[in-house]
Write a protein that holds these residues in place. Structure first.
Motif, mmCIF file in Angstrom:
data_model
loop_
_atom_site.group_PDB
_atom_site.id
_atom_site.type_symbol
_atom_site.label_atom_id
_atom_site.label_comp_id
_atom_site.label_asym_id
_atom_site.label_seq_id
_atom_site.Cartn_x
_atom_site.Cartn_y
_atom_site.Cartn_z
ATOM 1 N N THR A 20 -69.919 -60.149 72.529
ATOM 2 C CA THR A 20 -68.650 -60.657 73.210
ATOM 3 C C THR A 20 -69.166 -60.816 74.809
ATOM 4 O O THR A 20 -70.332 -60.258 75.138
ATOM 5 N N ARG A 68 -58.828 -63.387 80.764
ATOM 6 C CA ARG A 68 -58.941 -62.567 82.161
ATOM 7 C C ARG A 68 -57.386 -62.355 82.501
ATOM 8 O O ARG A 68 -56.708 -63.505 82.578
ATOM 9 N N ALA A 126 -61.990 -60.916 70.515
ATOM 10 C CA ALA A 126 -62.344 -61.434 71.979
ATOM 11 C C ALA A 126 -61.925 -62.746 72.070
ATOM 12 O O ALA A 126 -61.375 -63.360 73.101
ATOM 13 N N VAL A 173 -57.658 -57.510 81.638
ATOM 14 C CA VAL A 173 -57.349 -58.686 80.582
ATOM 15 C C VAL A 173 -56.062 -58.674 80.170
ATOM 16 O O VAL A 173 -55.426 -57.673 80.237
ATOM 17 N N VAL A 207 -60.712 -53.250 79.959
ATOM 18 C CA VAL A 207 -61.733 -53.363 78.937
ATOM 19 C C VAL A 207 -62.396 -52.184 79.220
ATOM 20 O O VAL A 207 -62.790 -52.001 80.355
ATOM 21 N N GLU A 245 -63.263 -55.157 83.119
ATOM 22 C CA GLU A 245 -62.423 -56.303 83.519
ATOM 23 C C GLU A 245 -60.939 -55.993 83.170
ATOM 24 O O GLU A 245 -60.646 -55.746 82.005
ATOM 25 N N PHE A 260 -67.192 -60.415 77.478
ATOM 26 C CA PHE A 260 -66.370 -59.241 78.509
ATOM 27 C C PHE A 260 -67.147 -58.361 78.653
ATOM 28 O O PHE A 260 -68.365 -57.724 78.133
#
Length: 309
Positions: free
Chosen positions: A79, A114, A109, A87, A72, A85, A81
């Motif tokens: 969101t 993850r 999203a 993903v 990300v 991260e 996140f």
């Protein structure tokens, strides 16, 4: 950076173009793509066949790619996140100008989870489309612990996930594939095996008298797979327009993929627990996408091809 490289289709082959860098809107994240899976559906997109299949309007071009693994790098409002991260996600809509086979992709999203911590981005990118298709097809069969399920194309990407997910749920699996793949699919958890060279319905019924409770026809065999299902059982196809007539009171359905962050997170959990096998046949850079598409079209792969921007 104001531009990125992305693949588009519609004219017969994937074309690498310079495209505007997309921005994440409300409820979206932008992912810097580390790997993007190549699926059979991508061949239809590249060929410009979506309109003829009734799946999209006739457009000059379409973005290519459903599966993405990456990091990300921008989040829209609303969101959970955060930037940085790792993903995985699914770009499910068909009429987008640019999709997962690009240097960056914007995803809703609810289509993102993850990434598995124990695999490479290339392996992770093979999970969303095929894993969700298998999960949702298995749900549609309604078969529970102790029930019996036929999986055709059991050595393929979707078929392999189907066998493993069914085994996790306590479903007894009859796997159908080429004779050389018996050890592979039994390793996924299949209890019985019917080689492609054997009559499918007769082979299944010899192993499961009366026929299986349900079949998921990943190999698009149609009537032979339906004939292996008991009266009143369930047949699930994965290709639009290919489902057979619901003979003998069977429940015949077609399951096409949809985004589901909860299911995707469960698939990630199974990968991390060693219960789901991610297979990569080979990797290609974006500029070699046409080679990857041609290799996929030849068939016979065990595992997915992956594009690495």
């Amino acid at each position: 950076m104001t531009n990125m490289r992305a693949l588009i289709g519609g004219s017969g082959a994937p074309l690498l173009v310079s495209a505007p860098l997309p921005e994440a809107g409300p409820g979206q994240v932008r992912v810097k793509v580390a790997a993007a899976g190549v699926n059979p559906f991508d061949l239809a997109v590249a060929a410009g066949a979506l309109a003829s299949y009734g799946l999209a309007r006739k457009l000059d071009s379409y973005g290519i790619g459903f599966d993405a693994a990456g990091t990300v790098d921008q989040v829209g409002p609303g969101t959970s996140f955060t930037v940085g991260e790792d993903v995985v996600g699914l770009s499910a809509r068909l009429e987008l100008p640019y999709k997962a086979q690009a240097e960056y992709v914007v995803l809703d999203a609810p289509a993102v989870a993850r990434a598995p911590r124990n695999v490479s981005p290339a392996h992770a990118s093979t999970l969303p489309l095929n894993g969700l298709t298998a999960w949702q097809a298995l749900d549609r069969t309604g078969v529970g612990p102790g029930g019996t399920l036929l999986v055709t194309g059991a050595a393929g990407a979707v078929g392999g996930y189907l066998v493993e997910l069914a085994a996790v749920r306590g479903v007894r699996v009859v796997a159908a594939a080429g004779a050389a793949d018996e050890e592979l699919v039994r390793g996924f958890g299949a209890e019985w095996f019917v080689p492609r060279e054997e009559d499918l319905a007769e082979g299944v019924r010899a192993r499961v008298p009366g026929g299986v409770d349900a079949a998921v026809d990943a190999a698009v065999l149609g009537l032979p797979a339906l004939d292996a299902v008991r009266d009143g059982g369930t047949f699930v196809g994965l290709t639009s327009g290919a489902a057979p007539v619901p003979l003998r009171g069977t429940d015949v359905a077609t399951v096409l993929f949809r985004s589901d962050a909860g299911q995707l997170a469960e698939l990630v959990r199974l990968v991390e627990a060693g219960r789901l096998t991610l297979r990569v046949a080979d990797t290609y850079p974006l500029e070699k996408a046409a080679d990857a598409h041609a290799r996929l079209a030849e068939g016979g792969l065990r595992g997915r091809l992956v594009l690495v921007p």
